[in-house]
Design a protein around this motif. Structure first.
Motif, PDB file in Angstrom:
ATOM      1  N   HIS A  42       0.836  -1.203   0.000  1.00 50.86           N
ATOM      2  CA  HIS A  42       0.000   0.000   0.000  1.00 50.86           C
ATOM      3  C   HIS A  42       0.871   1.253   0.000  1.00 50.86           C
ATOM      4  N   SER A  43       1.939   1.250   0.785  1.00 50.62           N
ATOM      5  CA  SER A  43       2.867   2.376   0.762  1.00 50.62           C
ATOM      6  C   SER A  43       3.474   2.533  -0.622  1.00 50.62           C
ATOM      7  N   ALA A  44       3.796   1.414  -1.264  1.00 52.61           N
ATOM      8  CA  ALA A  44       4.374   1.459  -2.608  1.00 52.61           C
ATOM      9  C   ALA A  44       3.390   2.084  -3.592  1.00 52.61           C
ATOM     10  N   HIS A  45       2.098   1.756  -3.441  1.00 55.33           N
ATOM     11  CA  HIS A  45       1.084   2.342  -4.325  1.00 55.33           C
ATOM     12  C   HIS A  45       0.935   3.845  -4.075  1.00 55.33           C
ATOM     13  N   ILE A  46       0.973   4.237  -2.807  1.00 59.17           N
ATOM     14  CA  ILE A  46       0.891   5.668  -2.493  1.00 59.17           C
ATOM     15  C   ILE A  46       2.092   6.396  -3.108  1.00 59.17           C
ATOM     16  N   ASN A  47       3.273   5.800  -3.003  1.00 62.80           N
ATOM     17  CA  ASN A  47       4.461   6.418  -3.582  1.00 62.80           C
ATOM     18  C   ASN A  47       4.354   6.515  -5.105  1.00 62.80           C
ATOM     19  N   MET A  48       3.711   5.531  -5.711  1.00 66.33           N
ATOM     20  CA  MET A  48       3.488   5.596  -7.156  1.00 66.33           C
ATOM     21  C   MET A  48       2.551   6.753  -7.497  1.00 66.33           C
ATOM     22  N   LEU A  49       1.529   6.962  -6.685  1.00 59.68           N
ATOM     23  CA  LEU A  49       0.619   8.085  -6.902  1.00 59.68           C
ATOM     24  C   LEU A  49       1.345   9.417  -6.742  1.00 59.68           C
ATOM     25  N   ILE A  50       2.232   9.502  -5.748  1.00 60.04           N
ATOM     26  CA  ILE A  50       3.024  10.724  -5.551  1.00 60.04           C
ATOM     27  C   ILE A  50       3.857  11.014  -6.793  1.00 60.04           C
ATOM     28  N   LYS A  51       4.469   9.972  -7.361  1.00 61.67           N
ATOM     29  CA  LYS A  51       5.259  10.147  -8.584  1.00 61.67           C
ATOM     30  C   LYS A  51       4.367  10.586  -9.742  1.00 61.67           C
ATOM     31  N   GLU A  52       3.196   9.981  -9.855  1.00 61.85           N
ATOM     32  CA  GLU A  52       2.291  10.317 -10.962  1.00 61.85           C
ATOM     33  C   GLU A  52       1.796  11.757 -10.858  1.00 61.85           C
ATOM     34  N   ILE A  53       1.474  12.185  -9.646  1.00 60.38           N
ATOM     35  CA  ILE A  53       1.058  13.576  -9.423  1.00 60.38           C
ATOM     36  C   ILE A  53       2.161  14.530  -9.872  1.00 60.38           C
ATOM     37  N   SER A  54       3.402  14.197  -9.550  1.00 61.36           N
ATOM     38  CA  SER A  54       4.536  15.046  -9.924  1.00 61.36           C
ATOM     39  C   SER A  54       4.712  15.095 -11.436  1.00 61.36           C
ATOM     40  N   ILE A  55       4.535  13.952 -12.092  1.00 63.70           N
ATOM     41  CA  ILE A  55       4.646  13.913 -13.557  1.00 63.70           C
ATOM     42  C   ILE A  55       3.570  14.786 -14.195  1.00 63.70           C
ATOM     43  N   LEU A  56       2.353  14.725 -13.671  1.00 63.70           N
ATOM     44  CA  LEU A  56       1.269  15.545 -14.209  1.00 63.70           C
ATOM     45  C   LEU A  56       1.564  17.036 -14.044  1.00 63.70           C
ATOM     46  N   LEU A  57       2.143  17.412 -12.897  1.00 61.36           N
ATOM     47  CA  LEU A  57       2.527  18.813 -12.688  1.00 61.36           C
ATOM     48  C   LEU A  57       3.611  19.232 -13.686  1.00 61.36           C
ATOM     49  N   ALA A  58       4.609  18.374 -13.870  1.00 60.27           N
ATOM     50  CA  ALA A  58       5.689  18.680 -14.815  1.00 60.27           C
ATOM     51  C   ALA A  58       5.152  18.762 -16.240  1.00 60.27           C
ATOM     52  N   ARG A  77      -5.395  19.867 -13.541  1.00 60.00           N
ATOM     53  CA  ARG A  77      -6.608  19.361 -12.877  1.00 60.00           C
ATOM     54  C   ARG A  77      -6.429  17.899 -12.478  1.00 60.00           C
ATOM     55  N   SER A  78      -5.843  17.109 -13.369  1.00 59.76           N
ATOM     56  CA  SER A  78      -5.635  15.688 -13.068  1.00 59.76           C
ATOM     57  C   SER A  78      -4.740  15.499 -11.855  1.00 59.76           C
ATOM     58  N   ALA A  79      -3.711  16.340 -11.734  1.00 58.33           N
ATOM     59  CA  ALA A  79      -2.812  16.247 -10.585  1.00 58.33           C
ATOM     60  C   ALA A  79      -3.564  16.495  -9.287  1.00 58.33           C
ATOM     61  N   ASN A  80      -4.412  17.526  -9.271  1.00 62.54           N
ATOM     62  CA  ASN A  80      -5.190  17.838  -8.074  1.00 62.54           C
ATOM     63  C   ASN A  80      -6.206  16.743  -7.754  1.00 62.54           C
ATOM     64  N   GLU A  81      -6.845  16.208  -8.783  1.00 61.88           N
ATOM     65  CA  GLU A  81      -7.840  15.160  -8.552  1.00 61.88           C
ATOM     66  C   GLU A  81      -7.182  13.871  -8.071  1.00 61.88           C
ATOM     67  N   LEU A  82      -6.008  13.547  -8.634  1.00 62.21           N
ATOM     68  CA  LEU A  82      -5.318  12.323  -8.226  1.00 62.21           C
ATOM     69  C   LEU A  82      -4.817  12.437  -6.788  1.00 62.21           C
ATOM     70  N   ALA A  83      -4.407  13.637  -6.379  1.00 59.04           N
ATOM     71  CA  ALA A  83      -3.981  13.842  -4.988  1.00 59.04           C
ATOM     72  C   ALA A  83      -5.154  13.605  -4.035  1.00 59.04           C
ATOM     73  N   THR A  84      -6.344  14.016  -4.452  1.00 57.88           N
ATOM     74  CA  THR A  84      -7.532  13.774  -3.634  1.00 57.88           C
ATOM     75  C   THR A  84      -7.827  12.281  -3.561  1.00 57.88           C
ATOM     76  N   VAL A  85      -7.664  11.587  -4.679  1.00 58.14           N
ATOM     77  CA  VAL A  85      -7.841  10.130  -4.699  1.00 58.14           C
ATOM     78  C   VAL A  85      -6.846   9.462  -3.750  1.00 58.14           C
ATOM     79  N   MET A  86      -5.606   9.969  -3.740  1.00 60.44           N
ATOM     80  CA  MET A  86      -4.578   9.426  -2.844  1.00 60.44           C
ATOM     81  C   MET A  86      -5.040   9.472  -1.395  1.00 60.44           C
ATOM     82  N   LEU A  87      -5.641  10.595  -1.000  1.00 62.09           N
ATOM     83  CA  LEU A  87      -6.149  10.698   0.372  1.00 62.09           C
ATOM     84  C   LEU A  87      -7.352   9.796   0.569  1.00 62.09           C
TER      85      LEU A  87
END
Length: 396
Positions: A42-58, A77-87
């Motif tokens: 689960h931590s690994a999946h959260i870390n993957m989401l963190i990476k994906e959010i960063s890629i979307l911002l970049a 928008r996708s970065a913000n929505e994915l961060a909400t999904v992460m929570l």
């Protein structure tokens, strides 16, 4: 691209773009070591989401510079929505976390952003407390998403390519760029706070009293620039949450490392001039790590020790450039007759095996090979000293 399209899609330079990329990289590198529902995956999946959010911002930043501002806002928008999904995935009781991740992996987690925020505001373990202590945070999220959606949905003529570059207001593209960088900065701020809700370590370890006690540091503390983006008022409010205070109290109960021990354990750097300082806190050091230190006391020639197929790399202060030397592969090991003082990239490497050093043992399990890189050749006494220490090394 045709000349016709070039009249609408025009690259635009963003000043200080590297500063934005640096902030995005900070979020990308802020992996969490928190164990969700007693499951490391689960931590690994959260870390993957963190990476994906960063890629979307970049992506958003790069697309805007290229002139594709509508696509830039889709990524934002996708970065913000994915961060909400992460929570939404993680800020629950253990059994709900397991169910959420099961659905998410199969693409069946369909809860919308607004519903997630509403649920977390009422039932979230950490988010609920954060918005209680940070009363403006929930509104900040809603206002930002509304402004981003206004652009995505072309709400107004000023959102059109053709109007933007052919209106009477010649400064409109630059006004829109200023608006975008404002939205990007707000997104970075909100996403950084959401990352802290997962666990507050990137903020906690900005304090020396925490940093020199924290047992597991797998990322860097947030920089002064990131803290400035988050804002001092928000930081002060976040520090009043039980989430922050309970982890702070827990870490402060641990023994504080001195700087030399901290460099050894966290940065894997052995200051040969401060060996005594490191040994003075040997109760904080694992058995194998102490053996690494013992080996460095056999000789003053070692620049790097590498074992576990590169999983564990320790530098000494002789390695001032921080070079990482490549281990020899099995084919190279088969060809050589002696495993000591092998010429290697301008220095020497000696290849030794835990619990024995015959050819069969070395080739049997490469994970238990210890590579010692040294500036000068080791003499027989130094080799015997190191071999004796390795006989007491714990097999990985």
């Amino acid at each position: 691209m045709s000349d016709y399209l070039k009249s609408y899609v025009k690259p635009i330079k963003i000043e200080n773009v590297d500063e934005y990329y640096s902030l995005i990289q900070e979020i990308s590198l802020s992996d969490t070591s928190r164990i969700f529902a007693e499951n490391l995956s689960h931590s690994a999946h959260i870390n993957m989401l963190i990476k994906e959010i960063s890629i979307l911002l970049a992506n958003s930043l790069r697309l805007y510079e290229m002139g594709y501002f509508d696509n830039a806002y889709y990524s934002l928008r996708s970065a913000n929505e994915l961060a909400t999904v992460m929570l939404g995935l993680s800020d629950k009781e253990d059994f709900k976390i397991k169910n959420n991740f099961k659905k998410f992996r199969k693409g069946k987690y369909k809860t919308g952003r607004s519903k997630i925020i509403d649920e977390l505001s009422k039932e979230g373990i950490f988010f609920k407390e954060v918005i209680d202590k940070m009363p403006n945070f929930e509104d900040d999220i809603s206002v930002l998403l509304k402004e981003i959606n206004d652009v995505v949905h072309n709400n107004g003529l000023d959102k059109f390519y053709c109007f933007r570059y052919h209106s009477l207001d010649k400064d409109l593209p630059y006004k829109k760029l200023e608006e975008f960088t404002k939205h990007l900065s707000k997104s970075i701020r909100i996403l950084a706070i959401m990352r802290l809700i997962v666990d507050p370590l990137p903020l906690l370890i900005t304090e020396d009293e925490i940093y020199y006690r924290c047992p597991q540091i797998i990322f860097f503390p947030f920089s002064d620039k990131m803290l400035s983006v988050i804002g001092q008022e928000s930081i002060d409010e976040f520090k009043q949450t039980d989430t922050y205070k309970s982890m702070e109290e827990q870490i402060l109960s641990l023994k504080k490392r001195n700087p030399a021990v901290n460099d050894f354990l966290i940065h894997k750097v052995i200051d040969l001039d401060k060996i005594e300082d490191i040994y003075s806190q040997k109760h904080l050091i694992s058995e194998n790590e102490l053996k690494i230190l013992d080996m460095c006391c056999c000789t003053n020639k070692i620049v790097e020790i590498n074992y576990g197929n590169g999983s564990y790399i320790f530098f000494t202060s002789l390695n001032s450039d921080g070079n990482i030397y490549n281990c020899l592969d099995i084919d190279e090991l088969i060809k050589i007759n002696d495993y000591y003082n092998i010429s290697h990239k301008g220095i020497y490497v000696s290849v030794m095996n835990i619990k024995g050093n015959n050819r069969t043992d070395i080739l049997k399990n490469s994970y238990n090979i210890v590579y010692i890189f040294h500036e000068e050749k080791l003499d027989n006494e130094e080799i015997k000293c190191i071999e004796k220490i390795l006989m007491d090394f714990s097999i990985i």
